[in-house]
Scaffold this motif. Sequence first.
Motif, PDB file in Angstrom:
ATOM      1  N   LEU A 134       0.826  -1.218   0.000  1.00  0.00           N
ATOM      2  CA  LEU A 134       0.000   0.000   0.000  1.00  0.00           C
ATOM      3  C   LEU A 134       0.856   1.263   0.000  1.00  0.00           C
ATOM      4  CD1 LEU A 134      -2.765  -1.008   2.594  1.00  0.00           C
ATOM      5  CD2 LEU A 134      -2.981  -0.920   0.111  1.00  0.00           C
ATOM      6  N   THR A 135       2.064   1.138   0.506  1.00  0.00           N
ATOM      7  CA  THR A 135       2.922   2.332   0.600  1.00  0.00           C
ATOM      8  C   THR A 135       4.016   2.348  -0.468  1.00  0.00           C
ATOM      9  OG1 THR A 135       4.251   1.171   2.246  1.00  0.00           O
ATOM     10  CG2 THR A 135       2.578   2.667   3.077  1.00  0.00           C
ATOM     11  N   ALA A 136       4.007   1.341  -1.347  1.00  0.00           N
ATOM     12  CA  ALA A 136       5.020   1.300  -2.405  1.00  0.00           C
ATOM     13  C   ALA A 136       4.882   2.537  -3.289  1.00  0.00           C
ATOM     14  CB  ALA A 136       4.855   0.030  -3.231  1.00  0.00           C
ATOM     15  N   GLU A 137       5.998   2.998  -3.829  1.00  0.00           N
ATOM     16  CA  GLU A 137       5.999   4.238  -4.618  1.00  0.00           C
ATOM     17  C   GLU A 137       5.039   4.193  -5.797  1.00  0.00           C
ATOM     18  OE1 GLU A 137       7.322   7.302  -4.175  1.00  0.00           O
ATOM     19  OE2 GLU A 137       7.561   6.449  -2.185  1.00  0.00           O
ATOM     20  N   ASP A 138       4.949   3.027  -6.453  1.00  0.00           N
ATOM     21  CA  ASP A 138       4.099   2.968  -7.642  1.00  0.00           C
ATOM     22  C   ASP A 138       2.672   2.555  -7.314  1.00  0.00           C
ATOM     23  OD1 ASP A 138       4.727   0.434  -6.890  1.00  0.00           O
ATOM     24  OD2 ASP A 138       4.849  -0.361  -8.927  1.00  0.00           O
ATOM     25  N   ALA A 139       2.356   2.408  -6.003  1.00  0.00           N
ATOM     26  CA  ALA A 139       0.998   1.981  -5.631  1.00  0.00           C
ATOM     27  C   ALA A 139       0.024   3.126  -5.878  1.00  0.00           C
ATOM     28  CB  ALA A 139       0.959   1.559  -4.178  1.00  0.00           C
ATOM     29  N   ARG A 194       1.853   7.886   4.782  1.00  0.00           N
ATOM     30  CA  ARG A 194       2.383   7.154   3.617  1.00  0.00           C
ATOM     31  C   ARG A 194       1.299   6.368   2.883  1.00  0.00           C
ATOM     32  NH1 ARG A 194       7.025   3.404   4.631  1.00  0.00           N
ATOM     33  NH2 ARG A 194       7.134   3.507   2.366  1.00  0.00           N
ATOM     34  N   LEU A 195       0.133   6.277   3.477  1.00  0.00           N
ATOM     35  CA  LEU A 195      -0.943   5.501   2.835  1.00  0.00           C
ATOM     36  C   LEU A 195      -1.662   6.379   1.823  1.00  0.00           C
ATOM     37  CD1 LEU A 195      -2.347   3.696   5.976  1.00  0.00           C
ATOM     38  CD2 LEU A 195      -1.224   2.600   4.040  1.00  0.00           C
ATOM     39  N   LYS A 196      -1.645   5.927   0.591  1.00  0.00           N
ATOM     40  CA  LYS A 196      -2.229   6.755  -0.466  1.00  0.00           C
ATOM     41  C   LYS A 196      -3.431   6.075  -1.098  1.00  0.00           C
ATOM     42  CE  LYS A 196       2.429   8.043  -1.544  1.00  0.00           C
ATOM     43  NZ  LYS A 196       3.551   7.540  -2.315  1.00  0.00           N
ATOM     44  N   ARG A 252      -5.732   6.159  -4.566  1.00  0.00           N
ATOM     45  CA  ARG A 252      -5.664   6.644  -5.953  1.00  0.00           C
ATOM     46  C   ARG A 252      -7.000   7.251  -6.349  1.00  0.00           C
ATOM     47  NH1 ARG A 252      -2.994   2.619 -10.035  1.00  0.00           N
ATOM     48  NH2 ARG A 252      -0.824   3.028  -9.558  1.00  0.00           N
TER      49      ARG A 252
END
Lengths: 220, 99
Positions: A215-220, B12-14, B16
Amino acid sequence: MPTVVIASPKGGAGKSTAAIILGTELAHAGAAVTLLDCDPNRSLSLWASRGPLPSRITVLSDVGEGEIVRTIKRHDMDGQIVIVDLEGVASRLVSRAISQADLVITPMRATTLDATVGVRALQLIREEEEALDRRIPHAVVFTMTRAVRSRQHSGIETSLRDQSVDLIEPPLMERTAFSALFEFGGDLRSMPAQGNMAAAIGNAEDFARAVYARLTAEDA
Amino acid sequence: MADKPFSVDLGRLKSREKDRSAAAVERVDRTGEELGFVDRDPVKRRGRKPSPRTGQVHAKVLPHVAEEIAAEARRRGVQQGVVLEEAWALYKSLESTAD
């Protein structure tokens, strides 16, 4: 905040157990979690009724296909993780929920039947990515695994890796404590000891860490 | 299990951006249907729902009262509505007497 959808058209794959383990571990780690029970069997609601809900967890029951998109939208807000537990059938509710996901997790027992049916969820995700013109990150987690890995398990794992399917490590092992969540409610830390609790908590926490990393990966 | 306690950094939780338009939902439905992910919601019962008080669709009174009104109407050879109208007239006259 991210929406995690737990989806597999196969019943009994461990969707509700995975949803509860993920939700309670993320809540324990400091996140506010909303669990959406979209399964007519109401497994999450049953769990919620068994004991006091852990801190930072909210459960919403009976979310149908007519409400799923706007319910996710309503709860997809800062400081909140939404986890959607779906019914184990191929339904429109499943396809709508996947369209709103930041990560789709497909729990799968290491059997040919589970893998064959579970792969239908992966096909649907790929088709939806094309229809919506956005990437929908997805991963498979093996459930109810044993300490000694069967040949069937290894074969299915190799086959999925060959197809570039993201496999979550560690798998969720077959543990008394996991099934006891539906007896006692709450989380692994609040229930009376069931088997090797330290190992169960460790397994659950490492699984949640692995999901959090995605969930916190750069490309997520 | 890792040594460091697991803690979530909410920053850090995003999430989209997602298309939630009716057109997008329709595209998703169509895509799902082609793979057998179809509408499986229970079919809703059409029409007026039974009254929660009487359990009947049209009656305004409890079943045993309905039976008594029907029996009285049959005995007198009139419509049930006539009995109800007379009962209402009687109620009104009692009400005016009480005033």
